[in-house]
Write a protein that holds these residues in place. Structure first.
Motif, PDB file in Angstrom:
ATOM      1  N   ARG A  39       0.856  -1.197   0.000  1.00 58.65           N
ATOM      2  CA  ARG A  39       0.000   0.000   0.000  1.00 58.65           C
ATOM      3  C   ARG A  39       0.886   1.240   0.000  1.00 58.65           C
ATOM      4  O   ARG A  39       1.882   1.307   0.735  1.00 58.65           O
ATOM      5  N   VAL A  40       0.518   2.222  -0.798  1.00 55.40           N
ATOM      6  CA  VAL A  40       1.350   3.425  -0.938  1.00 55.40           C
ATOM      7  C   VAL A  40       0.473   4.675  -0.877  1.00 55.40           C
ATOM      8  O   VAL A  40      -0.689   4.660  -1.267  1.00 55.40           O
ATOM      9  N   GLY A  41       1.047   5.759  -0.405  1.00 58.57           N
ATOM     10  CA  GLY A  41       0.323   7.023  -0.292  1.00 58.57           C
ATOM     11  C   GLY A  41      -0.534   7.009   0.968  1.00 58.57           C
ATOM     12  O   GLY A  41      -1.444   6.191   1.082  1.00 58.57           O
ATOM     13  N   ARG A  42      -0.260   7.844   1.926  1.00 58.68           N
ATOM     14  CA  ARG A  42      -0.984   7.935   3.199  1.00 58.68           C
ATOM     15  C   ARG A  42      -0.774   6.686   4.063  1.00 58.68           C
ATOM     16  O   ARG A  42       0.031   5.818   3.744  1.00 58.68           O
ATOM     17  N   LEU A  43      -1.537   6.615   5.164  1.00 58.56           N
ATOM     18  CA  LEU A  43      -1.482   5.461   6.057  1.00 58.56           C
ATOM     19  C   LEU A  43      -2.057   4.238   5.350  1.00 58.56           C
ATOM     20  O   LEU A  43      -2.941   4.357   4.503  1.00 58.56           O
ATOM     21  N   PRO A  44      -1.573   3.040   5.697  1.00 60.54           N
ATOM     22  CA  PRO A  44      -2.025   1.837   4.993  1.00 60.54           C
ATOM     23  C   PRO A  44      -3.531   1.653   4.950  1.00 60.54           C
ATOM     24  O   PRO A  44      -4.084   1.223   3.931  1.00 60.54           O
ATOM     25  N   SER A  45      -4.248   1.968   6.023  1.00 60.00           N
ATOM     26  CA  SER A  45      -5.697   1.735   6.066  1.00 60.00           C
ATOM     27  C   SER A  45      -6.480   2.664   5.150  1.00 60.00           C
ATOM     28  O   SER A  45      -7.622   2.386   4.793  1.00 60.00           O
ATOM     29  N   ILE A  46      -5.865   3.783   4.776  1.00 57.63           N
ATOM     30  CA  ILE A  46      -6.518   4.727   3.849  1.00 57.63           C
ATOM     31  C   ILE A  46      -5.567   5.061   2.696  1.00 57.63           C
ATOM     32  O   ILE A  46      -5.557   6.176   2.186  1.00 57.63           O
ATOM     33  N   ALA A  47      -4.776   4.080   2.306  1.00 57.87           N
ATOM     34  CA  ALA A  47      -3.780   4.291   1.252  1.00 57.87           C
ATOM     35  C   ALA A  47      -4.426   4.797  -0.025  1.00 57.87           C
ATOM     36  O   ALA A  47      -5.590   4.503  -0.323  1.00 57.87           O
ATOM     37  N   LYS A  48      -3.664   5.561  -0.779  1.00 61.37           N
ATOM     38  CA  LYS A  48      -4.163   6.047  -2.062  1.00 61.37           C
ATOM     39  C   LYS A  48      -4.212   4.931  -3.097  1.00 61.37           C
ATOM     40  O   LYS A  48      -5.181   4.807  -3.845  1.00 61.37           O
ATOM     41  N   SER A  49      -3.150   4.162  -3.171  1.00 57.86           N
ATOM     42  CA  SER A  49      -3.072   3.073  -4.151  1.00 57.86           C
ATOM     43  C   SER A  49      -2.426   1.851  -3.523  1.00 57.86           C
ATOM     44  O   SER A  49      -1.874   1.923  -2.420  1.00 57.86           O
ATOM     45  N   MET A  50      -2.528   0.746  -4.234  1.00 58.31           N
ATOM     46  CA  MET A  50      -1.790  -0.447  -3.845  1.00 58.31           C
ATOM     47  C   MET A  50      -1.031  -0.950  -5.065  1.00 58.31           C
ATOM     48  O   MET A  50      -1.509  -0.850  -6.198  1.00 58.31           O
ATOM     49  N   ILE A  51       0.165  -1.451  -4.809  1.00 55.25           N
ATOM     50  CA  ILE A  51       0.981  -2.049  -5.859  1.00 55.25           C
ATOM     51  C   ILE A  51       1.052  -3.539  -5.551  1.00 55.25           C
ATOM     52  O   ILE A  51       1.475  -3.943  -4.468  1.00 55.25           O
ATOM     53  N   VAL A  52       0.629  -4.346  -6.509  1.00 57.40           N
ATOM     54  CA  VAL A  52       0.608  -5.788  -6.325  1.00 57.40           C
ATOM     55  C   VAL A  52       1.698  -6.414  -7.194  1.00 57.40           C
ATOM     56  O   VAL A  52       1.776  -6.127  -8.389  1.00 57.40           O
ATOM     57  N   THR A  53       2.517  -7.226  -6.587  1.00 57.19           N
ATOM     58  CA  THR A  53       3.536  -7.970  -7.326  1.00 57.19           C
ATOM     59  C   THR A  53       3.144  -9.438  -7.352  1.00 57.19           C
ATOM     60  O   THR A  53       2.589  -9.972  -6.383  1.00 57.19           O
ATOM     61  N   ALA A  54       3.401 -10.092  -8.473  1.00 56.01           N
ATOM     62  CA  ALA A  54       3.039 -11.498  -8.620  1.00 56.01           C
ATOM     63  C   ALA A  54       4.073 -12.191  -9.493  1.00 56.01           C
ATOM     64  O   ALA A  54       4.640 -11.593 -10.412  1.00 56.01           O
ATOM     65  N   SER A  55       4.305 -13.469  -9.212  1.00 56.67           N
ATOM     66  CA  SER A  55       5.330 -14.240  -9.929  1.00 56.67           C
ATOM     67  C   SER A  55       4.676 -15.237 -10.877  1.00 56.67           C
ATOM     68  O   SER A  55       3.644 -15.829 -10.569  1.00 56.67           O
ATOM     69  N   LYS A  56       5.306 -15.413 -12.036  1.00 58.27           N
ATOM     70  CA  LYS A  56       4.919 -16.482 -12.953  1.00 58.27           C
ATOM     71  C   LYS A  56       5.961 -17.586 -12.785  1.00 58.27           C
ATOM     72  O   LYS A  56       7.099 -17.441 -13.220  1.00 58.27           O
ATOM     73  N   VAL A  57       5.578 -18.653 -12.142  1.00 57.47           N
ATOM     74  CA  VAL A  57       6.500 -19.715 -11.792  1.00 57.47           C
ATOM     75  C   VAL A  57       6.993 -20.427 -13.037  1.00 57.47           C
ATOM     76  O   VAL A  57       6.218 -20.734 -13.961  1.00 57.47           O
TER      77      VAL A  57
END
Length: 210
Positions: free
Chosen positions: A190-208
């Motif tokens: 979670r990015v931007g502000r406190l986590p509970s009211i974050a502006k955005s989230m960045i999700v990372t995922a792996s292709k095994v």
């Protein structure tokens, strides 16, 4: 995005970074520093501002966006960029191959067919590679505050914003989308502000690797 319904008339008046990039790019750069990819595909590159930043920092990046206006601005401001008109509904992996990282910032909330979008991200990512996707964060407390402030339908998800935000994503729903597509090791930042009211989230995922 896409040939049926997409953001081809999404407005770009310049090739500058948006306000969201102030809090997105530092975390994206930290993730890329850890992954050390050779090649990056920017799905929904818009006006090319993020691509230009990454290229200037030594990354090899290819990008597509359905907005002719965005691609025009990108080519005008950054003629060295490898940018093309294209959609998440196109067979992009057949056209461009596969990449160490598929990057897609603030895009998934705009797509009408998220499963097709996720399949495209998966196909663009080579085995052993990673996806990095960002979208506005939504969770219980933030949604409650938006409702109490009377912001639904105004600043948040205005019906008058052409090709604006049409989907609301929480960490659990976005993780489910990526799992369905075949991704593993999914993590949420979670990015931007406190986590509970974050502006955005960045999700990372792996292709095994198979």
């Amino acid at each position: 995005m896409g040939k049926t319904k997409h953001a081809s008339d999404y407005v770009y008046s310049n090739a500058k970074c948006g306000r969201s990039h102030d809090y997105l790019l530092p975390r994206v750069e930290a993730i890329l520093d850890d992954l050390q990819p050779n090649e990056i595909f920017d799905l929904g590159c818009g006006n090319g501002s993020v691509m230009a930043h990454l290229v200037e920092n030594g990354y090899n990046v290819t990008g597509v966006d359905p907005s002719e206006e965005g691609i025009t601005e990108a080519k005008k401001a950054f003629p060295y960029l490898d940018v093309h008109i294209g959609s998440a509904y196109d067979d992009l992996s057949r056209q461009y191959g596969q990449y160490d990282v598929t990057l897609s910032l603030e895009v998934v909330e705009h797509v009408y067919y998220p499963r097709k979008y996720a399949d495209t991200v998966f196909n663009l990512t080579r085995p052993g590679g990673h996806a990095i996707i960002s979208t506005p964060y939504h969770g219980y407390l933030k949604n409650l505050l938006i409702a109490l402030m009377g912001e639904w339908g105004h600043r948040h998800y205005s019906p008058f914003w052409t090709n604006g935000h049409i989907k609301i994503w929480s960490p659990s729903t976005l993780k489910k989308l990526l799992r369905e597509a075949g991704f593993k090791q999914i993590r949420v930042h979670r990015v931007g502000r406190l986590p509970s009211i974050a502006k955005s989230m960045i999700v990372t995922a792996s292709k095994v690797s198979e």
